[in-house]
Design an enzyme around this catalytic site. Structure first.
Site, PDB file in Angstrom:
ATOM      1  N   ARG A 120       3.468  -6.522   9.665  1.00 26.73           N
ATOM      2  CA  ARG A 120       2.815  -5.397  10.353  1.00 26.73           C
ATOM      3  C   ARG A 120       3.367  -5.244  11.766  1.00 26.73           C
ATOM      4  O   ARG A 120       3.514  -4.125  12.264  1.00 26.73           O
ATOM      5  CB  ARG A 120       1.302  -5.626  10.380  1.00 26.73           C
ATOM      6  CG  ARG A 120       0.652  -5.452   9.005  1.00 26.73           C
ATOM      7  CD  ARG A 120      -0.740  -6.013   8.984  1.00 26.73           C
ATOM      8  NE  ARG A 120      -1.485  -5.681   7.779  1.00 26.73           N
ATOM      9  CZ  ARG A 120      -2.642  -6.243   7.443  1.00 26.73           C
ATOM     10  NH1 ARG A 120      -3.185  -7.156   8.238  1.00 26.73           N
ATOM     11  NH2 ARG A 120      -3.271  -5.898   6.335  1.00 26.73           N
TER      12      ARG A 120
ATOM     13  N   TYR B 268     -12.539  -2.742  -2.157  1.00 25.57           N
ATOM     14  CA  TYR B 268     -12.949  -2.717  -0.753  1.00 25.57           C
ATOM     15  C   TYR B 268     -14.481  -2.684  -0.605  1.00 25.57           C
ATOM     16  O   TYR B 268     -14.988  -2.095   0.357  1.00 25.57           O
ATOM     17  CB  TYR B 268     -12.312  -1.517  -0.044  1.00 25.57           C
ATOM     18  CG  TYR B 268     -10.842  -1.719   0.303  1.00 25.57           C
ATOM     19  CD1 TYR B 268     -10.414  -2.831   1.023  1.00 25.57           C
ATOM     20  CD2 TYR B 268      -9.876  -0.773  -0.066  1.00 25.57           C
ATOM     21  CE1 TYR B 268      -9.072  -3.013   1.355  1.00 25.57           C
ATOM     22  CE2 TYR B 268      -8.530  -0.956   0.262  1.00 25.57           C
ATOM     23  CZ  TYR B 268      -8.146  -2.075   0.974  1.00 25.57           C
ATOM     24  OH  TYR B 268      -6.818  -2.254   1.317  1.00 25.57           O
TER      25      TYR B 268
ATOM     26  N   THR C 202      -4.625  -7.060  11.384  1.00 24.28           N
ATOM     27  CA  THR C 202      -4.808  -5.727  10.777  1.00 24.28           C
ATOM     28  C   THR C 202      -4.093  -4.621  11.540  1.00 24.28           C
ATOM     29  O   THR C 202      -3.417  -3.786  10.938  1.00 24.28           O
ATOM     30  CB  THR C 202      -6.329  -5.392  10.728  1.00 24.28           C
ATOM     31  OG1 THR C 202      -6.988  -6.420   9.991  1.00 24.28           O
ATOM     32  CG2 THR C 202      -6.575  -4.047  10.072  1.00 24.28           C
TER      33      THR C 202
ATOM     34  N   ARG D 274      -1.274 -14.496   5.008  1.00 22.99           N
ATOM     35  CA  ARG D 274      -1.992 -13.773   6.069  1.00 22.99           C
ATOM     36  C   ARG D 274      -1.231 -13.877   7.397  1.00 22.99           C
ATOM     37  O   ARG D 274      -1.162 -12.924   8.159  1.00 22.99           O
ATOM     38  CB  ARG D 274      -3.402 -14.354   6.254  1.00 22.99           C
ATOM     39  CG  ARG D 274      -4.310 -14.135   5.057  1.00 22.99           C
ATOM     40  CD  ARG D 274      -4.893 -12.766   4.987  1.00 22.99           C
ATOM     41  NE  ARG D 274      -5.839 -12.486   6.050  1.00 22.99           N
ATOM     42  CZ  ARG D 274      -6.568 -11.382   6.116  1.00 22.99           C
ATOM     43  NH1 ARG D 274      -6.426 -10.432   5.199  1.00 22.99           N
ATOM     44  NH2 ARG D 274      -7.404 -11.181   7.099  1.00 22.99           N
TER      45      ARG D 274
ATOM     46  N   LYS E  84       0.825  -1.194   0.000  1.00 25.88           N
ATOM     47  CA  LYS E  84       0.000   0.000   0.000  1.00 25.88           C
ATOM     48  C   LYS E  84       0.870   1.258   0.000  1.00 25.88           C
ATOM     49  O   LYS E  84       2.101   1.179   0.107  1.00 25.88           O
ATOM     50  CB  LYS E  84      -0.954  -0.084   1.192  1.00 25.88           C
ATOM     51  CG  LYS E  84      -1.827  -1.365   1.106  1.00 25.88           C
ATOM     52  CD  LYS E  84      -3.079  -1.277   1.928  1.00 25.88           C
ATOM     53  CE  LYS E  84      -2.983  -2.012   3.215  1.00 25.88           C
ATOM     54  NZ  LYS E  84      -4.264  -2.064   3.956  1.00 25.88           N
TER      55      LYS E  84
ATOM     56  N   PHE F 175     -14.821   3.569   8.843  1.00 25.76           N
ATOM     57  CA  PHE F 175     -13.459   3.956   8.453  1.00 25.76           C
ATOM     58  C   PHE F 175     -13.281   4.027   6.937  1.00 25.76           C
ATOM     59  O   PHE F 175     -12.188   4.329   6.468  1.00 25.76           O
ATOM     60  CB  PHE F 175     -12.431   2.989   9.065  1.00 25.76           C
ATOM     61  CG  PHE F 175     -12.578   1.530   8.667  1.00 25.76           C
ATOM     62  CD1 PHE F 175     -12.109   1.062   7.454  1.00 25.76           C
ATOM     63  CD2 PHE F 175     -13.199   0.630   9.532  1.00 25.76           C
ATOM     64  CE1 PHE F 175     -12.231  -0.282   7.099  1.00 25.76           C
ATOM     65  CE2 PHE F 175     -13.328  -0.720   9.190  1.00 25.76           C
ATOM     66  CZ  PHE F 175     -12.837  -1.169   7.962  1.00 25.76           C
TER      67      PHE F 175
ATOM     68  N   GLU G 222     -10.005 -10.934  -6.272  1.00 25.19           N
ATOM     69  CA  GLU G 222      -9.025  -9.847  -6.256  1.00 25.19           C
ATOM     70  C   GLU G 222      -7.978 -10.017  -7.366  1.00 25.19           C
ATOM     71  O   GLU G 222      -7.552  -9.033  -7.970  1.00 25.19           O
ATOM     72  CB  GLU G 222      -8.362  -9.776  -4.869  1.00 25.19           C
ATOM     73  CG  GLU G 222      -9.369  -9.357  -3.803  1.00 25.19           C
ATOM     74  CD  GLU G 222      -8.832  -9.416  -2.379  1.00 25.19           C
ATOM     75  OE1 GLU G 222      -7.649  -9.768  -2.184  1.00 25.19           O
ATOM     76  OE2 GLU G 222      -9.615  -9.116  -1.458  1.00 25.19           O
TER      77      GLU G 222
ATOM     78  N   HIS H 293      -1.898  -5.480   2.024  1.00 26.92           N
ATOM     79  CA  HIS H 293      -3.184  -6.167   1.990  1.00 26.92           C
ATOM     80  C   HIS H 293      -2.939  -7.567   1.444  1.00 26.92           C
ATOM     81  O   HIS H 293      -2.101  -7.742   0.560  1.00 26.92           O
ATOM     82  CB  HIS H 293      -4.165  -5.436   1.066  1.00 26.92           C
ATOM     83  CG  HIS H 293      -5.370  -6.254   0.734  1.00 26.92           C
ATOM     84  ND1 HIS H 293      -6.487  -6.301   1.535  1.00 26.92           N
ATOM     85  CD2 HIS H 293      -5.613  -7.110  -0.298  1.00 26.92           C
ATOM     86  CE1 HIS H 293      -7.366  -7.139   1.004  1.00 26.92           C
ATOM     87  NE2 HIS H 293      -6.855  -7.637  -0.110  1.00 26.92           N
TER      88      HIS H 293
ATOM     89  N   ASN I 266      -1.222  -0.027   7.344  1.00 29.32           N
ATOM     90  CA  ASN I 266      -0.651  -1.304   7.768  1.00 29.32           C
ATOM     91  C   ASN I 266       0.100  -2.013   6.640  1.00 29.32           C
ATOM     92  O   ASN I 266       0.244  -3.230   6.634  1.00 29.32           O
ATOM     93  CB  ASN I 266      -1.749  -2.193   8.375  1.00 29.32           C
ATOM     94  CG  ASN I 266      -2.885  -2.429   7.402  1.00 29.32           C
ATOM     95  OD1 ASN I 266      -2.822  -2.019   6.249  1.00 29.32           O
ATOM     96  ND2 ASN I 266      -3.928  -3.096   7.853  1.00 29.32           N
TER      97      ASN I 266
HETATM   98  P1  CMP Z   1      -6.689  -4.467   4.568  1.00 29.80           P
HETATM   99  O1  CMP Z   1      -6.157  -5.792   4.958  1.00 29.80           O
HETATM  100  O2  CMP Z   1      -6.253  -3.888   3.268  1.00 29.80           O
HETATM  101  O3  CMP Z   1      -8.300  -4.535   4.595  1.00 29.80           O
HETATM  102  C1  CMP Z   1      -9.117  -3.428   4.856  1.00 29.80           C
HETATM  103  C2  CMP Z   1      -8.336  -2.235   5.292  1.00 29.80           C
HETATM  104  O4  CMP Z   1      -9.086  -1.269   5.972  1.00 29.80           O
HETATM  105  C3  CMP Z   1      -7.290  -2.675   6.325  1.00 29.80           C
HETATM  106  O5  CMP Z   1      -6.280  -3.423   5.713  1.00 29.80           O
HETATM  107  C4  CMP Z   1      -6.878  -1.335   6.891  1.00 29.80           C
HETATM  108  O6  CMP Z   1      -6.001  -0.618   6.030  1.00 29.80           O
HETATM  109  C5  CMP Z   1      -8.240  -0.647   6.919  1.00 29.80           C
HETATM  110  N1  CMP Z   1      -8.890  -0.778   8.232  1.00 29.80           N
HETATM  111  C6  CMP Z   1      -9.402  -1.889   8.776  1.00 29.80           C
HETATM  112  N2  CMP Z   1      -9.949  -1.619   9.981  1.00 29.80           N
HETATM  113  C7  CMP Z   1      -9.768  -0.310  10.192  1.00 29.80           C
HETATM  114  C8  CMP Z   1     -10.113   0.565  11.243  1.00 29.80           C
HETATM  115  N3  CMP Z   1     -10.764   0.139  12.328  1.00 29.80           N
HETATM  116  N4  CMP Z   1      -9.775   1.856  11.127  1.00 29.80           N
HETATM  117  C9  CMP Z   1      -9.138   2.296  10.020  1.00 29.80           C
HETATM  118  N5  CMP Z   1      -8.773   1.500   8.974  1.00 29.80           N
HETATM  119  C10 CMP Z   1      -9.095   0.208   9.061  1.00 29.80           C
END
Ligand code: CMP
Length: 138
Positions: free
Chosen positions: A104, A51, A93, A87, A11, A59, A128, A117, A114
């Site tokens: 992470r 997404y 996350t 994963r 990202k 969020f 995806e 993805h 983070n």
């Molecule tokens: P990702 O694994 O790409 O999947 C969804 C993304 O949303 C996640 O990583 C984060 O970048 C973001 N995300 C998930 N939960 C939250 C949260 N509580 N607040 C802000 N961003 C979030």
């Protein structure tokens, strides 16, 4: 053991922090093979497609702004049980909670920024991979 393909995105924070090579090598060192890779920038349309399951979450507007904030790298990794293996390598996350040794856990203190993805299931991986590599893999 099943050989699987999974999609990863490095990202905008990973690109900005010059962690692309490091993160890709973590996957390669594990034994996963990079079978395709491209640079791209998210549009709002692509963010809403990728997404889709998060659009109604509180969020989402911040997530959309973040994912469109700079270039990203999309790649397909191949290996035994690649979806779960990747994963586990990236960790949960929220970087604050992610254990040391995960990507992470080692490099993020945020639940939004983070770095990586990764597809969370076989159904997501297929969906995806088709979004980012619509013409098939190299
Ligand atoms: P990702 O694994 O790409 O999947 C969804 C993304 O949303 C996640 O990583 C984060 O970048 C973001 N995300 C998930 N939960 C939250 C949260 N509580 N607040 C802000 N961003 C979030």
């Amino acid at each position: 053991m099943t050989v699987q393909h999974t999609l990863i995105l490095l990202k905008p924070d990973a690109v900005e922090r010059q962690l692309v090579g490091h993160i890709l090598s973590r996957f390669e060192q594990k034994g996963l093979r990079i079978v395709d890779l491209r640079w791209l920038r998210f549009t709002q349309e692509l963010a809403r497609q990728h997404y889709a399951e998060h659009i109604e979450k509180p969020f989402y507007s911040g997530l959309e702004k973040y994912i469109m904030s700079g270039p990203v790298v999309a790649a397909v990794l191949e290996g035994s049980e690649a979806i779960d293996v990747v994963r586990r390598l990236i960790g949960p996350t929220n970087g604050v909670e992610a254990p040391p040794g995960t990507i992470r856990g080692d490099f993020s203190l945020s639940n939004q920024q983070n770095l990586v993805h990764a597809s969370d299931s076989a159904v997501s991986a297929e969906r995806e991979i088709n979004i980012f590599f619509p013409n098939g893999l190299k």
